[in-house]
Write an enzyme that holds these catalytic residues in place. Structure first.
Site, PDB file in Angstrom:
ATOM      1  N   GLU A  80       0.771  -1.182   0.032  1.00 10.25           N
ATOM      2  CA  GLU A  80       0.010   0.036  -0.102  1.00 10.25           C
ATOM      3  C   GLU A  80       0.873   1.367   0.186  1.00 10.25           C
ATOM      4  OE1 GLU A  80      -3.042  -0.043  -0.527  1.00 10.25           O
ATOM      5  OE2 GLU A  80      -3.714  -2.242  -0.156  1.00 10.25           O
ATOM      6  N   ARG A  90     -17.865  -0.554   5.668  1.00 13.84           N
ATOM      7  CA  ARG A  90     -18.921  -1.219   4.874  1.00 13.84           C
ATOM      8  C   ARG A  90     -19.847  -1.882   5.799  1.00 13.84           C
ATOM      9  NH1 ARG A  90     -19.045  -5.934   2.477  1.00 13.84           N
ATOM     10  NH2 ARG A  90     -16.646  -6.163   2.796  1.00 13.84           N
TER      11      ARG A  90
END
Length: 212
Positions: A80, A90
């Site tokens: 990343e 979510r």
């Protein structure tokens, strides 16, 4: 002896295992690049993951930190590049919390970059036949929460730190038709390479999108 802190998460989202922790604990105690790997399992819980990370950093005093997380649907080791200052879940975490559009660190900067040589790590992994890429998003769940908190805590410290996502294990993918996976021995061998480069490599200033 110098220490490398390697973190993985407990299972979440109904999974029985989390490949990040299976990988981290498999490497616990190994010597890589003249450093001892110390592995720590963190909860998949907003806030508490950072509290336990802080305890581990204070106790272990690492020279390098690699946090690892599960990314179902990805097919490689994803280094990343950036952590953003937002929690936007979510699904609920393992404590039932589901923050929406909340900062990881109130009044903190919008984002932090990894301080690992991510392009050098990806190039080194690919050179040895392991699937790897630079990722431009760590999401907005507990993985990004941890990544941002880690970079915030170690900003200007000189400690190299960052985050890597990994795919499902084959036994998990069996319950997710069509989902890619990598076996644990492959993940372990690849992460040995990644850690050796994380502690010593200089970053590549070339390649551009070819490493994305």
């Amino acid at each position: 002896m110098k220490n490398i802190l390697l973190t993985g998460f407990e299972p979440f989202g109904g999974e029985r295992v989390n490949p990040s922790w299976e990988l981290a604990r498999a490497l616990n105690g190994e010597l890589i690049g003249g450093c001892r790997v110390v592995s720590v399992q963190l909860p998949c819980v907003f806030g508490e993951a950072l509290r336990q990370l802080d305890e581990a950093l204070d106790r272990i005093r690492p020279v390098t930190v690699l946090a690892i997380g599960q990314a179902g649907g990805r097919c490689d080791l994803s280094l990343e590049r950036i952590a953003i200052n937002v929690d936007d879940a979510r699904i609920p975490d393992n404590a039932g919390a589901q923050p929406i559009d909340e900062p990881v660190v109130p009044a903190g900067p919008a984002a932090y970059f990894s301080t690992l040589p991510i392009k050098a790590i990806v190039a080194g992994l690919r050179a040895q036949g392991f699937p790897a890429s630079v990722s431009q998003t760590a999401g907005t769940f507990v993985c990004n929460h941890l990544f941002y908190g880690l970079q915030h805590r170690l900003a200007a410290s000189g400690v190299r730190s960052g985050f890597m996502h990994i795919p499902y294990l084959p036994e998990q993918a069996a319950h997710h038709p069509g989902a890619p996976s990598l076996p644990l021995p492959t993940l372990v061998a690849a992460t040995r390479v990644a850690l050796a480069l994380a502690t010593s490599a200089e970053e590549l200033r070339q390649g551009g999108g070819q490493l994305d």
